[in-house]
Scaffold this active site. Structure first.
Site, short mmCIF file in Angstrom:
data_model
loop_
_atom_site.label_atom_id
_atom_site.label_comp_id
_atom_site.label_asym_id
_atom_site.label_seq_id
_atom_site.Cartn_x
_atom_site.Cartn_y
_atom_site.Cartn_z
N HIS A 187 0.88 -0.99 0.11
CA HIS A 187 0.55 0.11 -0.24
C HIS A 187 0.80 1.14 -0.04
O HIS A 187 1.72 1.56 1.01
CB HIS A 187 -1.01 0.24 1.35
CG HIS A 187 -1.79 -0.99 1.03
ND1 HIS A 187 -2.62 -1.69 2.32
CD2 HIS A 187 -2.71 -1.09 -0.06
CE1 HIS A 187 -3.29 -2.94 1.57
NE2 HIS A 187 -3.76 -2.42 0.39
N GLU A 386 1.05 -4.42 11.28
CA GLU A 386 0.45 -3.03 10.94
C GLU A 386 0.72 -2.10 12.24
O GLU A 386 0.99 -2.30 13.18
CB GLU A 386 -1.26 -3.38 11.36
CG GLU A 386 -1.92 -3.19 10.16
CD GLU A 386 -2.09 -3.31 9.08
OE1 GLU A 386 -0.83 -2.08 8.85
OE2 GLU A 386 -2.87 -3.80 7.87
#
EC number: 3.4.17.-
Length: 430
Positions: A187, A386
């Protein structure tokens, strides 16, 4: 000229030609709202709204009733947006009256271009070509230890460049070393992920800390800091909040490369709208990035026992599956590794991670790389990190200040050391 040099020069030429001047996207007077659906009907309204206009940007996927969703809205769209919410009685909270002002409050400190080969460090973020030049320099200065690898290609013709690290050779006592595969930056806007990946590369090559030396010497490492190079370049040149690839789809661009892998593709937690940030693409592996990277990984089948994917943000550690709440058959082992890993990440700075299986810990998300690696490549341990900051950071979550690169990366490496130790104790590296 060596293959590595030819490859690098070609890459830099492509990057230079592609980095034409473009008007930088700004978010002056854009507003950010937090919305929350209370029932399935309201959720459907939000799903219809997502991807309906490039003037309305969803920072979170629309997957679950009751889940908070951050939405950025252009000034001219605010009245229509609020009217839609009002008609459906969807609750909302204004979080920022000027998104650009909020973004400008964080100084990410991007390095001066062209300086990386002599001054690469983790006090600042780097553009793609500087990181690629640094990777090339590592291969040149560490012959027999670092090999430049090309994990795939991009729509705009760039390479997905990384390194293979074989400190002390590829075997131990005549047996091939277990493999650890790490990809980051799938991303584009999650800058801390590639920065942490390069930090890990550097530590594997230079650290004198015993447990890090063991991590470097006992495993063959495959590290790809930028799994979405086109998108990353675009975050530097044009739109800091860009997430997807740059493949054109009508009037919109890009698919979400972490919804595009060919394992239960587009079953849940993804969008079929090309304007959505979670657009799964027109088909599994429609993106050159995911298709070519998957082919590279398939070539390593049997050589990789641990797969890691770095993302940001929210401080989660996640494991399969994203397409279903059904748990992996070795979930008991995943839980043991999870417990050891999040305990280790907390020790240095007190940073708290949570998590679990993707579907239940965060949201449904089919077509992710970790699910594909676990589900199709016999990689029995696959995790997604994350990274910092916490989930309450909202808009600035993708803009982690540069002074946090080192601590975020140090605690990540602490966690990976503990993870590898636990995975080994459970017999997955045998």
């Amino acid at each position: 000229m060596s293959l590595n040099k030819c490859l690098l020069f070609a890459l830099l030429a492509i990057v230079a030609s592609a980095s034409v001047s473009a008007e930088r996207v700004r978010y002056d007077n854009y507003r950010m709202y937090k919305v929350n659906s209370e029932n399935a009907k309201q959720l459907e309204v939000l799903k219809d709204l997502e991807g309906s206009s490039d003037s309305i940007m969803f920072l979170d996927g629309v997957h679950l009733v009751g889940a908070d969703i951050q939405i950025i809205v252009a000034p001219h769209k605010v009245p229509d947006f609020l009217e839609i919410l009002g008609k459906s009685e969807i609750k909302y909270e204004l979080q920022s009256r000027d998104v650009q002002k909020s973004l400008d409050e964080i100084d990410e400190k991007v390095a001066i271009k062209g300086r990386a080969t002599t001054a690469y460090n983790w006090a600042q973020y780097y553009e793609l070509d500087d990181t690629y030049a640094w990777l090339q320099s590592l291969a040149q200065t560490n012959p027999g230890v670092v090999t430049l690898i090309e994990g795939g290609k991009t729509y705009q013709g760039r390479s997905i460049l990384g390194v293979k690290i074989t400190k002390g050779g590829e075997t131990i006592n005549g047996k091939a070393k277990p493999g650890i595969f790490l990809e980051a930056g799938i991303h584009a806007r999650e800058w801390i992920a590639p920065a942490a990946a390069t930090f890990i590369i550097n530590q594997l090559l230079t650290s004198e800390v015993e447990n890090i030396k063991e991590l470097a010497e006992n495993y063959t490492w495959y590290v790809l800091p930028h799994a979405n190079p086109d998108g990353y370049v675009y975050t530097h040149t044009t739109n800091r909040l860009w997430r997807k690839t740059r493949t054109p789809y009508g009037s919109c661009f890009g698919a979400d490369p972490n919804r595009n892998w060919g394992f239960h593709w587009n079953e849940v937690g993804a969008s079929s709208s090309a304007c959505s940030d979670t657009y799964a693409g027109p088909s599994a592996f429609s993106e050159i990035e995911t298709l070519s990277l998957s082919k590279f990984i398939e070539g390593l089948k049997g050589k990789v026992q641990l797969y890691l994917s770095l993302h940001a943000y929210s401080q989660y550690l996640l494991y399969p599956y994203g397409h279903t709440s059904d748990l992996p058959d070795n979930v008991a082992d995943f839980e043991k590794v999870f417990d050891a890993s999040i305990a280790a990440v907390n020790k240095r700075y007190g940073t708290t991670y949570t998590g679990g299986n993707i579907y239940d810990a965060i949201y449904p998300a089919a077509g992710a790389s970790v699910d594909w690696a676990y589900g199709t490549q016999d990689v029995r341990m696959a995790f997604c990190y994350e990274l910092r900051p916490s989930s309450t950071s909202y808009l600035t979550g993708f803009k982690l200040p540069a002074e946090q690169i080192v601590p975020a990366s140090e605690e990540l490496l602490d966690s990976i050391v503990a993870m590898a130790t636990e995975v080994k104790s459970l017999g997955y590296f045998d």
